[in-house]
Design a protein around this motif. Sequence first.
Motif, PDB file in Angstrom:
ATOM      1  N   GLY A  43       0.833  -1.211   0.000  1.00 30.29           N
ATOM      2  CA  GLY A  43       0.000   0.000   0.000  1.00 30.29           C
ATOM      3  C   GLY A  43       0.863   1.255   0.000  1.00 30.29           C
ATOM      4  O   GLY A  43       1.954   1.264   0.563  1.00 30.29           O
ATOM      5  N   ASN A  44       0.340   2.298  -0.648  1.00 25.46           N
ATOM      6  CA  ASN A  44       1.082   3.553  -0.731  1.00 25.46           C
ATOM      7  C   ASN A  44       0.804   4.412   0.510  1.00 25.46           C
ATOM      8  O   ASN A  44      -0.342   4.735   0.787  1.00 25.46           O
ATOM      9  N   THR A  45       1.853   4.779   1.235  1.00 30.58           N
ATOM     10  CA  THR A  45       1.673   5.551   2.471  1.00 30.58           C
ATOM     11  C   THR A  45       1.971   7.034   2.270  1.00 30.58           C
ATOM     12  O   THR A  45       2.012   7.794   3.241  1.00 30.58           O
ATOM     13  N   ARG A  46       2.183   7.435   1.020  1.00 30.68           N
ATOM     14  CA  ARG A  46       2.499   8.851   0.761  1.00 30.68           C
ATOM     15  C   ARG A  46       1.373   9.752   1.272  1.00 30.68           C
ATOM     16  O   ARG A  46       0.200   9.423   1.125  1.00 30.68           O
ATOM     17  N   GLY A  47       1.751  10.836   1.916  1.00 29.05           N
ATOM     18  CA  GLY A  47       0.753  11.764   2.445  1.00 29.05           C
ATOM     19  C   GLY A  47       0.334  11.426   3.869  1.00 29.05           C
ATOM     20  O   GLY A  47      -0.354  12.210   4.517  1.00 29.05           O
ATOM     21  N   MET A  48       0.747  10.252   4.358  1.00 28.67           N
ATOM     22  CA  MET A  48       0.412   9.879   5.744  1.00 28.67           C
ATOM     23  C   MET A  48       1.657   9.934   6.623  1.00 28.67           C
ATOM     24  O   MET A  48       1.566  10.001   7.850  1.00 28.67           O
ATOM     25  N   VAL A  49       2.805   9.863   5.962  1.00 28.04           N
ATOM     26  CA  VAL A  49       4.087   9.905   6.673  1.00 28.04           C
ATOM     27  C   VAL A  49       5.005  10.880   5.920  1.00 28.04           C
ATOM     28  O   VAL A  49       4.761  11.162   4.741  1.00 28.04           O
ATOM     29  N   PRO A  50       6.056  11.383   6.578  1.00 28.76           N
ATOM     30  CA  PRO A  50       6.997  12.227   5.848  1.00 28.76           C
ATOM     31  C   PRO A  50       7.593  11.458   4.656  1.00 28.76           C
ATOM     32  O   PRO A  50       7.692  10.221   4.716  1.00 28.76           O
ATOM     33  N   ASP A  51       8.009  12.186   3.613  1.00 24.23           N
ATOM     34  CA  ASP A  51       8.511  11.535   2.391  1.00 24.23           C
ATOM     35  C   ASP A  51       9.651  10.555   2.666  1.00 24.23           C
ATOM     36  O   ASP A  51       9.691   9.473   2.089  1.00 24.23           O
ATOM     37  N   ILE A  52      10.551  10.929   3.572  1.00 22.99           N
ATOM     38  CA  ILE A  52      11.689  10.037   3.853  1.00 22.99           C
ATOM     39  C   ILE A  52      11.208   8.695   4.411  1.00 22.99           C
ATOM     40  O   ILE A  52      11.780   7.643   4.110  1.00 22.99           O
ATOM     41  N   VAL A  53      10.133   8.714   5.188  1.00 16.25           N
ATOM     42  CA  VAL A  53       9.597   7.475   5.765  1.00 16.25           C
ATOM     43  C   VAL A  53       9.010   6.613   4.650  1.00 16.25           C
ATOM     44  O   VAL A  53       9.211   5.392   4.602  1.00 16.25           O
ATOM     45  N   CYS A  54       8.317   7.265   3.745  1.00 16.36           N
ATOM     46  CA  CYS A  54       7.729   6.562   2.604  1.00 16.36           C
ATOM     47  C   CYS A  54       8.829   5.834   1.810  1.00 16.36           C
ATOM     48  O   CYS A  54       8.683   4.654   1.468  1.00 16.36           O
ATOM     49  N   GLU A  55       9.948   6.532   1.583  1.00 18.39           N
ATOM     50  CA  GLU A  55      11.071   5.930   0.849  1.00 18.39           C
ATOM     51  C   GLU A  55      11.664   4.755   1.622  1.00 18.39           C
ATOM     52  O   GLU A  55      11.932   3.699   1.061  1.00 18.39           O
ATOM     53  N   LYS A  56      11.857   4.953   2.922  1.00 17.10           N
ATOM     54  CA  LYS A  56      12.451   3.890   3.755  1.00 17.10           C
ATOM     55  C   LYS A  56      11.546   2.656   3.812  1.00 17.10           C
ATOM     56  O   LYS A  56      12.028   1.527   3.849  1.00 17.10           O
ATOM     57  N   LEU A  57      10.245   2.884   3.825  1.00 13.78           N
ATOM     58  CA  LEU A  57       9.311   1.746   3.854  1.00 13.78           C
ATOM     59  C   LEU A  57       9.420   0.956   2.560  1.00 13.78           C
ATOM     60  O   LEU A  57       9.413  -0.275   2.555  1.00 13.78           O
ATOM     61  N   LYS A  58       9.553   1.697   1.454  1.00 12.37           N
ATOM     62  CA  LYS A  58       9.694   1.019   0.152  1.00 12.37           C
ATOM     63  C   LYS A  58      10.961   0.186   0.133  1.00 12.37           C
ATOM     64  O   LYS A  58      10.978  -0.954  -0.309  1.00 12.37           O
ATOM     65  N   GLU A  59      12.061   0.784   0.646  1.00  8.50           N
ATOM     66  CA  GLU A  59      13.346   0.051   0.698  1.00  8.50           C
ATOM     67  C   GLU A  59      13.201  -1.200   1.555  1.00  8.50           C
ATOM     68  O   GLU A  59      13.665  -2.274   1.195  1.00  8.50           O
TER      69      GLU A  59
END
Length: 163
Positions: free
Chosen positions: A140-156
């Motif tokens: 699931g895409n978490t963009r807009g719910m967490v800071p951008d850096i967190v979104c990137e780290k989750l993807k990694e």
Amino acid sequence: MGKIAVCPGSFDPVTNGHLDVVRRGLSLFDKVIVAIARNGTKDPLFTIEERLEMLHESFRDMPGVQVDSFDGLLVDYVVKRQADAILRGLRAVSDFEYEFQMALMNRKLNRNIQTVFLMTGLRWIYISSSIIKEAARFGGNTRGMVPDIVCEKLKEKFGTSQR
Ligand code: PNS
């Protein structure tokens, strides 16, 4: 010296809800220390170092915020940092029992430290670190719910191409 609050948590990972509470806290306190409990969550997704990095990046634009981590009792850390209060966010009814218990225990441990609760903005009321991890784990895409850096780290972390 101005008023200082410690905003403690696991921050595994930090969410926009946390950011909102800290931002609101800055209207009451001159400084907010966002502090990760090193002995907090038993099975964290992110290491302390990763969580510190995400916090540093997320609060870069808030000069009144300091990021740190601590071992042991929260009330001892609050005394060590010469802070006046503990700042916690309160989302809905479900948070209340846990927060109430923790606030009363902290008061029992040190009567001089007050816990201040602030409601998150309505748009973040459904967000928690756990539900963010759950959504990200299954793509699931978490963009807009967490800071951008967190979104990137989750993807990694999950190695998924998130929708
Ligand atoms: O984000 P969380 O996981 O809800 O935060 C919980 C936290 C870190 C605030 C809490 O577990 C804590 O304060 N841990 C440090 C040890 C302590 O002092 N516990 C409370 C009194 S027993």
